[in-house]
Design an enzyme around this catalytic site. Sequence first.
Site, PDB file in Angstrom:
ATOM      1  CB  VAL A  83      -0.922   0.017   1.250  1.00  0.00           C
ATOM      2  CG1 VAL A  83      -1.687   1.332   1.335  1.00  0.00           C
ATOM      3  CG2 VAL A  83      -1.893  -1.154   1.221  1.00  0.00           C
ATOM      4  N   GLY A  91       4.467   4.147   2.825  1.00  0.00           N
ATOM      5  CA  GLY A  91       4.015   2.881   2.261  1.00  0.00           C
ATOM      6  C   GLY A  91       4.154   1.771   3.284  1.00  0.00           C
ATOM      7  CE  LYS A  92       4.975  -1.364   8.202  1.00  0.00           C
ATOM      8  NZ  LYS A  92       5.899  -0.558   9.027  1.00  0.00           N
ATOM      9  N   GLY A  93       3.937  -2.900   3.471  1.00  0.00           N
ATOM     10  CA  GLY A  93       3.568  -4.138   2.799  1.00  0.00           C
ATOM     11  C   GLY A  93       3.484  -5.272   3.784  1.00  0.00           C
TER      12      GLY A  93
END
Length: 417
Positions: A61, A106-108
Amino acid sequence: MTQETLNLYQIAQHQFDRAADLLNLSSDLRAILKNCKRQLIVSIPVHMDKGGVHAFEGYRVQHNIARGPAKGGIRYHPEVHLDEIKALAMWMTWKCATVNIPYGGGKGGVRCNPKELSTGELERLTRRFTSEIMPIIGPDRDIPAPDVYTDAQTMAWIMDTYSMTKGYSVLGVVTGKPVPLGGSVGRNTATARGCLYVIREACKKKGIELKGATAVVQGFGNAGSFAALFLHQDEARVIALSDSAGGIFSKTGIDPSEAIKFKKRTGSLVGMPGTEKISNQELLTLECDILVPAALENQITAANAHDLRAGIVAEAANGPTTPAADEILSQKGVMVLPDILANAGGVTVSYFEWVQDQQGFFWDESAVAKVLEAKMTQSFHDVFNSAQTHKVDLRAGAMCLAVDRVANATTMRGLFP
Ligand code: NAD
């Protein structure tokens, strides 16, 4: 829905709304900043050791890229879900803006239990996940880093997969890499070091002498163990420590380097000579000058916030305090150093790593620590001044500072098309 039943993304949005109200943000800017720019959900088929293929679900994201490429970790956990990743991506936007580094958020994550996967399975999963999110990552687009249950090895596999696909080595596609592959010295201690620098400034504001102050640390992993070590080096008295197996207490103080050795030898803190066992709940309510939650989300809640007896809470963990607990702590006069400031040392040194990778010129550890100290000290005062200006606590002050910086960048850029 009460504040205590909000999920992580709703908490993040609640915090944003509060800052947006304080800043009198227009409804147009709210519409842009309250939502995640891009959400990618991927299926990750992996050959399992026992035969057969298992398809894992993964996410990346990007909340916002107004001030630069998206930046944020990747976590492997059985309970990872999209809303959690969206919240963490949004917090990364605010964190990078709070410490004024040129990144968005962001992050995943991949929903899996890494403890049940072999090294080979983890490597195949990581490489296929990288390939699936490849269209949206890159040193100028979105730069992942380690998070819960991912590490420097995971980053090395991502860097290699990305580089092999491109046909040349791209060091700056991830941070938190092993030092011989373009990682930065000082990255593994950066979160705790940054936390210490803001604690030092907070102590000055509260009139607490760090030398001789009492400190309690919840969580004894990367963030917690180094935070305890650095507080001890500054001559604070670390009276309690804990990990997932339980806590230990000593009125006269615990030497964290001995605790690290004891845990390495026995696998647990509990039973360390000269200490008594306490529960994690007891630990949180000990009387102390500084409490460092460095484990998980939602540890300080409406259920225990009234009983907290700390002067300063320094959030090394992400999201350890619920909004309802925040209000209680604020009324009690506890100074909460919010996560987007207190644990921003990690992403700040990730930024230094990316700068070094882009330049192909690497710094020594003292240079990293010196620039980090200047950055964190400045950021504490920026947040403190913002809180004073808006007459709010430090979390809302940090949020106002960060949201204002991102809103300004968005306004200057204008809306495409
Ligand atoms: P880690 O996996 O190295 O350590 C986590 C620690 O928490 C372990 O010691 C574990 O035993 C302990 N723990 C788990 N459940 C617990 C419980 N119920 N009570 C007490 N202790 C418990 O993880 P980390 O990298 O140290 O991250 C910890 C927190 O800090 C997370 O919220 C993470 O998002 C945040 N954080 C870490 C970094 C970083 O650079 N490592 C940067 C920013 C934020």
